[in-house]
Write an enzyme that holds these catalytic residues in place. Structure first.
Site, PDB file in Angstrom:
ATOM      1  N   LYS A 187     -41.168 -35.884 -25.918  1.00  0.00           N
ATOM      2  CA  LYS A 187     -39.866 -35.351 -26.330  1.00  0.00           C
ATOM      3  C   LYS A 187     -38.881 -36.516 -26.333  1.00  0.00           C
ATOM      4  O   LYS A 187     -37.915 -36.550 -25.555  1.00  0.00           O
ATOM      5  CB  LYS A 187     -39.419 -34.249 -25.361  1.00  0.00           C
ATOM      6  CG  LYS A 187     -40.256 -32.983 -25.433  1.00  0.00           C
ATOM      7  CD  LYS A 187     -39.870 -32.084 -26.607  1.00  0.00           C
ATOM      8  CE  LYS A 187     -38.527 -31.436 -26.365  1.00  0.00           C
ATOM      9  NZ  LYS A 187     -38.116 -30.630 -27.545  1.00  0.00           N
TER      10      LYS A 187
ATOM     11  N   ASP B 140     -42.870 -29.924 -28.702  1.00  0.00           N
ATOM     12  CA  ASP B 140     -42.644 -28.512 -29.066  1.00  0.00           C
ATOM     13  C   ASP B 140     -43.171 -28.240 -30.473  1.00  0.00           C
ATOM     14  O   ASP B 140     -43.821 -27.215 -30.726  1.00  0.00           O
ATOM     15  CB  ASP B 140     -41.165 -28.127 -28.936  1.00  0.00           C
ATOM     16  CG  ASP B 140     -40.228 -29.125 -29.610  1.00  0.00           C
ATOM     17  OD1 ASP B 140     -40.651 -30.262 -29.891  1.00  0.00           O
ATOM     18  OD2 ASP B 140     -39.053 -28.756 -29.863  1.00  0.00           O
TER      19      ASP B 140
ATOM     20  N   ASP C  91     -50.799 -30.434 -19.909  1.00  0.00           N
ATOM     21  CA  ASP C  91     -51.221 -29.242 -19.175  1.00  0.00           C
ATOM     22  C   ASP C  91     -51.067 -28.012 -20.083  1.00  0.00           C
ATOM     23  O   ASP C  91     -51.984 -27.200 -20.236  1.00  0.00           O
ATOM     24  CB  ASP C  91     -50.309 -29.113 -17.936  1.00  0.00           C
ATOM     25  CG  ASP C  91     -50.864 -28.162 -16.901  1.00  0.00           C
ATOM     26  OD1 ASP C  91     -51.907 -27.547 -17.158  1.00  0.00           O
ATOM     27  OD2 ASP C  91     -50.236 -28.027 -15.836  1.00  0.00           O
TER      28      ASP C  91
ATOM     29  N   TYR D  67     -45.324 -34.223 -12.221  1.00  0.00           N
ATOM     30  CA  TYR D  67     -46.021 -33.587 -11.089  1.00  0.00           C
ATOM     31  C   TYR D  67     -46.076 -34.506  -9.869  1.00  0.00           C
ATOM     32  O   TYR D  67     -46.426 -34.080  -8.777  1.00  0.00           O
ATOM     33  CB  TYR D  67     -47.444 -33.174 -11.476  1.00  0.00           C
ATOM     34  CG  TYR D  67     -47.515 -32.071 -12.520  1.00  0.00           C
ATOM     35  CD1 TYR D  67     -46.412 -31.265 -12.782  1.00  0.00           C
ATOM     36  CD2 TYR D  67     -48.674 -31.831 -13.232  1.00  0.00           C
ATOM     37  CE1 TYR D  67     -46.463 -30.258 -13.737  1.00  0.00           C
ATOM     38  CE2 TYR D  67     -48.741 -30.824 -14.184  1.00  0.00           C
ATOM     39  CZ  TYR D  67     -47.631 -30.046 -14.442  1.00  0.00           C
ATOM     40  OH  TYR D  67     -47.690 -29.054 -15.383  1.00  0.00           O
TER      41      TYR D  67
ATOM     42  N   ASP E 185     -54.190 -26.113 -22.668  1.00  0.00           N
ATOM     43  CA  ASP E 185     -54.541 -24.699 -22.487  1.00  0.00           C
ATOM     44  C   ASP E 185     -54.350 -23.932 -23.786  1.00  0.00           C
ATOM     45  O   ASP E 185     -55.145 -23.050 -24.133  1.00  0.00           O
ATOM     46  CB  ASP E 185     -53.681 -24.055 -21.393  1.00  0.00           C
ATOM     47  CG  ASP E 185     -54.329 -24.200 -20.023  1.00  0.00           C
ATOM     48  OD1 ASP E 185     -55.239 -25.047 -19.886  1.00  0.00           O
ATOM     49  OD2 ASP E 185     -53.943 -23.467 -19.101  1.00  0.00           O
TER      50      ASP E 185
END
Ligand code: NAD
Length: 369
Positions: free
Chosen positions: A193, A226, A250, A142, A254
């Site tokens: 990852k 993942d 992020d 970001y 959630d």
């Protein structure tokens, strides 16, 4: 010794409504537990824009840097959607996070037994769930450069964002996760990852380094993000503390949040480096926004904001027992069937107002003495 200091920034929409209930709880601790705070209040978001023309005045920013902890309600609302990006209410929040350098975002996902039916997962998968996601908040994709959208000579366009992490950025958030784990179940799972991203390889190596050199007593595991998403939905209770980068955090936080039901129940903390008094720079806020659809109607659930104050008691003021007292009071109220509108199940019933929920929690606190 001086009382610990709190800056309250209630913000917009339901922010002031839910914060009014937190203020009652703060007073209760002063009156009944000898835990007095020096509380100051100021404006943030649209409320600050209306007065100062900016979503966070410089004087407010300076005060936030001085206090022991900031409690924030919520910012934003349709009235401000037309504003230039630079003065939108959310910019006030981002300025606080950036200038206080709040690099570790703590998002607990805790399932109160009385609300286990609210989860989209089976009750036995979530009942008693208590996990903490630590998301790196000030770096990663970001913020990395180069970034932007460019047009190629042939007229096609390219969008670029760059994932960048340094040793120190990873180590400091890893330390936050290990410290937390020591106060909880003593387990950290780090997610990245590393199979497809160099920054993921660095992340894994640096988290391992912090573990081996500084926290060998904490159990550490690594997981691809993942798979982490799958495991969160399959068997969430296997986790204690999860530490991950800004982007994966992020999404995963959630996902974990929804295991527990309503947005009105979710607190958060954002922590930075320790200050001279040993307390971390800190801001506590509910995960939800300003909920313009219900603002001003007394319908908002204040529990997310009250649980954020419980996090402040635990992580800024070392009052873990008092934080537990507050959480248990909330649990008791919910177990008694007291519900704001967002927590009403299909069986219906009469919801309580924001103020009534606050009063019930105070009653339960009184009963705990
Ligand atoms: P929201 O979180 O404000 O609301 C989403 C839905 O959840 C709404 O239906 C709302 O009524 C409900 N809800 C939220 N909190 C609740 C509570 N405490 N009790 C009962 N119901 C609750 O998200 P949104 O509608 O996408 O955004 C509204 C505004 O808030 C926008 O301006 C957005 O930019 C801003 N926002 C701010 C923050 C923040 O301050 N941290 C976070 C998210 C959104």
């Amino acid at each position: 010794m001086a009382n610990p200091s709190l800056l309250i920034l209630a913000g917009d929409g339901i922010g002031p409504e839910v914060m009014a209930e937190v203020k009652k709880i703060i007073s209760w601790y002063g009156d009944k537990r000898g835990l007095a705070f020096d509380v100051s209040e100021d404006l943030v978001g649209g409320a600050a824009y209306d007065v100062h023309g900016v979503p966070l005045a410089d004087a407010t920013m300076a005060r936030a840097q001085e206090v022991d902890a900031v409690l924030l309600g919520a910012v934003g609302g349709p009235k401000y959607d037309v504003l230039d990006f630079s003065v939108k209410p959310e910019r006030g929040l981002l300025r606080l996070r950036k200038e206080m350098d709040l690099y570790a975002n703590l998002r607990p996902a805790q399932c109160f037994d009385a609300l286990a039916d609210f989860s989209s997962l089976k009750k036995d998968v979530v009942a008693g769930l208590d996990i903490m996601i630590v998301r790196e908040l000030t770096s990663g994709v970001y913020f990395g450069t180069p970034r932007g959208i460019t047009t190629q000579p042939d007229g096609s366009r390219v969008g670029i964002n760059t994932q960048v992490y340094t040793t120190e950025e990873i180590r400091r958030v890893a330390r936050s996760a290990f410290e937390l784990a020591r106060r909880r179940g003593n387990k950290v799972c780090s997610m990245e990852k590393a199979n497809v991203m160099e920054s993921g390889i660095l992340w894994r190596e640096e988290v391992q380094w912090v573990h081996d050199n500084e926290y060998p007593d904490v159990e550490l595991s690594h997981m691809y993000a993942d798979n982490g998403a799958m495991q969160l939905v399959r068997r969430p209770k296997q986790f204690d503390v999860i530490v991950t980068d800004n982007l994966f955090g992020d999404v995963l936080s959630d996902c974990a949040a929804m295991l527990t039901g309503s947005l009105g129940m979710l607190p958060s903390a954002s922590l930075g480096a320790p200050m001279a008094n040993g307390r971390p720079k800190a801001m506590y806020e509910p995960v939800h926004g300003s909920a313009p659809d219900i603002a001003g109607q007394g319908k908002a659930n204040p529990i997310a904001c009250i649980l954020s104050f419980a996090m402040a008691l635990r992580y800024s003021f070392d009052q873990g027992d008092e934080a537990t007292r507050l959480e248990k009071a909330i649990e008791k109220v919910l177990a008694d069937g007291v519900r704001t509108a967002d927590l009403m199940g299909p069986e219906g019933g009469k919801p309580v107002s924001t103020t009534e929920m606050g009063d019930k929690i105070i009653e339960a606190l009184n009963a705990s003495l």
